[in-house]
Design an enzyme around this catalytic site. Structure first.
Site, PDB file in Angstrom:
ATOM      1  N   ASP A   1       0.880  -1.174   0.000  1.00 35.62           N
ATOM      2  CA  ASP A   1       0.000   0.000   0.000  1.00 35.62           C
ATOM      3  C   ASP A   1       0.913   1.218   0.000  1.00 35.62           C
ATOM      4  O   ASP A   1       2.131   1.106   0.221  1.00 35.62           O
ATOM      5  CB  ASP A   1      -0.886  -0.016   1.263  1.00 35.62           C
ATOM      6  CG  ASP A   1      -1.791   1.213   1.362  1.00 35.62           C
ATOM      7  OD1 ASP A   1      -2.270   1.695   0.328  1.00 35.62           O
ATOM      8  OD2 ASP A   1      -1.998   1.709   2.495  1.00 35.62           O
ATOM      9  N   SER A   2       0.331   2.391  -0.205  1.00 35.25           N
ATOM     10  CA  SER A   2       1.113   3.623  -0.115  1.00 35.25           C
ATOM     11  C   SER A   2       1.681   3.809   1.286  1.00 35.25           C
ATOM     12  O   SER A   2       2.657   4.528   1.471  1.00 35.25           O
ATOM     13  CB  SER A   2       0.220   4.820  -0.451  1.00 35.25           C
ATOM     14  OG  SER A   2      -0.849   4.878   0.479  1.00 35.25           O
TER      15      SER A   2
ATOM     16  N   CYS B   1      -4.565  -1.523  -1.806  1.00 27.71           N
ATOM     17  CA  CYS B   1      -4.735  -0.086  -2.022  1.00 27.71           C
ATOM     18  C   CYS B   1      -5.663   0.116  -3.216  1.00 27.71           C
ATOM     19  O   CYS B   1      -5.385  -0.384  -4.313  1.00 27.71           O
ATOM     20  CB  CYS B   1      -3.361   0.526  -2.312  1.00 27.71           C
ATOM     21  SG  CYS B   1      -3.412   2.276  -2.739  1.00 27.71           S
ATOM     22  N   ASN B   2      -6.740   0.822  -2.986  1.00 26.20           N
ATOM     23  CA  ASN B   2      -7.697   1.085  -4.069  1.00 26.20           C
ATOM     24  C   ASN B   2      -7.092   1.989  -5.137  1.00 26.20           C
ATOM     25  O   ASN B   2      -7.341   1.819  -6.326  1.00 26.20           O
ATOM     26  CB  ASN B   2      -8.952   1.752  -3.506  1.00 26.20           C
ATOM     27  CG  ASN B   2      -9.745   0.842  -2.593  1.00 26.20           C
ATOM     28  OD1 ASN B   2     -10.665   0.175  -3.010  1.00 26.20           O
ATOM     29  ND2 ASN B   2      -9.366   0.799  -1.324  1.00 26.20           N
ATOM     30  N   THR B   3      -6.286   2.958  -4.710  1.00 23.58           N
ATOM     31  CA  THR B   3      -5.711   3.926  -5.658  1.00 23.58           C
ATOM     32  C   THR B   3      -4.712   3.240  -6.587  1.00 23.58           C
ATOM     33  O   THR B   3      -4.711   3.488  -7.800  1.00 23.58           O
ATOM     34  CB  THR B   3      -5.011   5.061  -4.880  1.00 23.58           C
ATOM     35  OG1 THR B   3      -5.885   5.520  -3.837  1.00 23.58           O
ATOM     36  CG2 THR B   3      -4.666   6.214  -5.794  1.00 23.58           C
TER      37      THR B   3
ATOM     38  N   GLU C   1      -1.603   7.467   8.833  1.00 23.58           N
ATOM     39  CA  GLU C   1      -0.141   7.459   8.674  1.00 23.58           C
ATOM     40  C   GLU C   1       0.556   7.897   9.954  1.00 23.58           C
ATOM     41  O   GLU C   1       1.685   7.511  10.222  1.00 23.58           O
ATOM     42  CB  GLU C   1       0.271   8.361   7.503  1.00 23.58           C
ATOM     43  CG  GLU C   1      -0.016   7.756   6.143  1.00 23.58           C
ATOM     44  CD  GLU C   1       0.606   6.373   5.967  1.00 23.58           C
ATOM     45  OE1 GLU C   1       1.842   6.267   6.002  1.00 23.58           O
ATOM     46  OE2 GLU C   1      -0.148   5.394   5.813  1.00 23.58           O
TER      47      GLU C   1
ATOM     48  N   CYS D   1     -11.002   3.256   0.543  1.00 26.79           N
ATOM     49  CA  CYS D   1      -9.557   3.462   0.722  1.00 26.79           C
ATOM     50  C   CYS D   1      -9.171   2.612   1.921  1.00 26.79           C
ATOM     51  O   CYS D   1      -9.860   2.636   2.952  1.00 26.79           O
ATOM     52  CB  CYS D   1      -9.279   4.939   0.995  1.00 26.79           C
ATOM     53  SG  CYS D   1      -7.581   5.290   1.512  1.00 26.79           S
ATOM     54  N   THR D   2      -8.085   1.873   1.794  1.00 25.03           N
ATOM     55  CA  THR D   2      -7.731   0.929   2.868  1.00 25.03           C
ATOM     56  C   THR D   2      -7.257   1.620   4.141  1.00 25.03           C
ATOM     57  O   THR D   2      -7.096   0.975   5.176  1.00 25.03           O
ATOM     58  CB  THR D   2      -6.649  -0.058   2.384  1.00 25.03           C
ATOM     59  OG1 THR D   2      -5.528   0.680   1.881  1.00 25.03           O
ATOM     60  CG2 THR D   2      -7.194  -0.958   1.301  1.00 25.03           C
ATOM     61  N   HIS D   3      -7.042   2.926   4.065  1.00 26.44           N
ATOM     62  CA  HIS D   3      -6.693   3.653   5.288  1.00 26.44           C
ATOM     63  C   HIS D   3      -7.910   3.862   6.202  1.00 26.44           C
ATOM     64  O   HIS D   3      -7.727   4.262   7.353  1.00 26.44           O
ATOM     65  CB  HIS D   3      -6.106   5.027   4.939  1.00 26.44           C
ATOM     66  CG  HIS D   3      -4.650   4.985   4.583  1.00 26.44           C
ATOM     67  ND1 HIS D   3      -4.186   4.468   3.408  1.00 26.44           N
ATOM     68  CD2 HIS D   3      -3.550   5.404   5.269  1.00 26.44           C
ATOM     69  CE1 HIS D   3      -2.867   4.567   3.364  1.00 26.44           C
ATOM     70  NE2 HIS D   3      -2.457   5.133   4.487  1.00 26.44           N
TER      71      HIS D   3
HETATM   72  N1  DGL Z   1      -4.690   3.319   0.965  1.00 30.67           N
HETATM   73  C1  DGL Z   1      -4.896   3.886  -0.317  1.00 30.67           C
HETATM   74  C2  DGL Z   1      -6.187   3.424  -0.974  1.00 30.67           C
HETATM   75  O1  DGL Z   1      -6.712   2.385  -0.638  1.00 30.67           O
HETATM   76  C3  DGL Z   1      -4.581   5.293  -0.618  1.00 30.67           C
HETATM   77  C4  DGL Z   1      -4.111   6.313   0.357  1.00 30.67           C
HETATM   78  C5  DGL Z   1      -3.204   7.333  -0.313  1.00 30.67           C
HETATM   79  O2  DGL Z   1      -2.037   7.017  -0.442  1.00 30.67           O
HETATM   80  O3  DGL Z   1      -3.683   8.387  -0.757  1.00 30.67           O
HETATM   81  O4  DGL Z   1      -6.666   4.048  -1.858  1.00 30.67           O
END
Ligand code: DGL
Length: 255
Positions: free
Chosen positions: A6-7, A69-71, A147, A179-181
């Site tokens: 993930d990011s 990560c969705n993005t 984060e 978003c996984t966050h």
């Molecule tokens: N966790 C990420 C997602 O699922 C993106 C968060 C990010 O880096 O902007 O989209």
């Protein structure tokens, strides 16, 4: 071994769901913290990072890669599938389960601007969201909270309230965590939208990864979790302990 990236730390929510299904499998997790957030970056830049992260995981011995990560999925899952020597599991916001769950037809997708603005999301909405009154909201400050490992407290609640309360006031009854966050902030989100249905695709993605692992003959190991980051390992480990709910050793990786 199953690899996830993930990011940053959000993908640990997917790792947690996978750990629940496969407690004895070895997992390796890469947090691309030096390049976080992915959300506001151009798709080509995110694609390049996804490629670098996934390749590192494969080099470490991952026989299956989960894009947690969705993005990154939106920007580059097709490319990863075309170029990696192992199967790839991606993820996208749960518009389909949200359409099944909503009673008012008012649904909000909380995600990143990259996911919301991507072609994959447009296709998803065309397919499953046509009858819905669908709102999309980019929530970059919620990514920052996770984060920092800040998952509770009045400041975190105020950030979440700022995004979610207006949606509740509009009659939204179903919130998609796109978003996984966001799953680590779920208690705060639920507080901001009492009674709303919250959709998290993490468990479904983990189930798909578990199916593929079985198909690929990836068996159980010692149930280890190896974590690495492209960022500062000490700072990332401190935040990760909050997200994972236990101390996490964090290796530094140059990628
Ligand atoms: N966790 C990420 C997602 O699922 C993106 C968060 C990010 O880096 O902007 O989209």
């Amino acid at each position: 071994m199953i690899g996830l990236f993930d990011s940053g730390l959000g993908g640990l929510s997917v790792a947690r769901a996978l750990r629940a299904l496969l407690p004895e499998h070895d997992l390796i997790y890469l947090a691309d913290s030096a390049h976080c957030p992915y959300g506001p970056q151009p798709a080509a830049a995110v694609r390049a990072r996804a490629e670098a992260c996934a390749r590192w995981l494969v080099d470490q011995g991952a026989r299956l890669v989960v894009v947690a990560c969705n993005t990154a999925t939106s920007a580059g899952v097709e490319q990863l599938r075309a170029t990696l020597p192992v199967p790839v599991v991606g993820m996208e916001p749960g518009v389909k389960p949200a359409a099944a769950a909503t009673r008012t037809g008012r649904v909000a997708v909380l995600a990143t601007s990259g996911t919301i603005g991507g072609e994959r999301f447009a296709r998803l909405v065309e397919r499953y969201g046509s009858g819905l009154n669908l709102r999309t909201v980019a929530c970059p400050e919620m990514v920052q909270l996770v984060e920092r490992g800040e998952l509770a407290g009045p400041r975190a609640q105020a950030v979440v309230d700022g995004y979610v309360k207006p949606l509740s006031a509009e009659g939204v009854d179903t919130l998609v965590l796109g978003c996984t966050h966001f799953p680590p902030l779920r208690p705060l989100i639920a507080m901001a939208a009492p009674g709303a249905t919250i959709v998290d695709t993490g468990p479904a993605v983990a189930a798909q990864a578990a199916r593929l692992a079985a198909r690929e003959g990836i068996g159980p190991g010692a149930g280890t979790l190896r974590c690495a980051t492209t960022g500062d390992p000490r700072a990332v480990a401190a935040a990760a302990a909050h997200v994972w709910g236990a101390p996490v050793a964090m290796e530094a990786v140059r990628q």
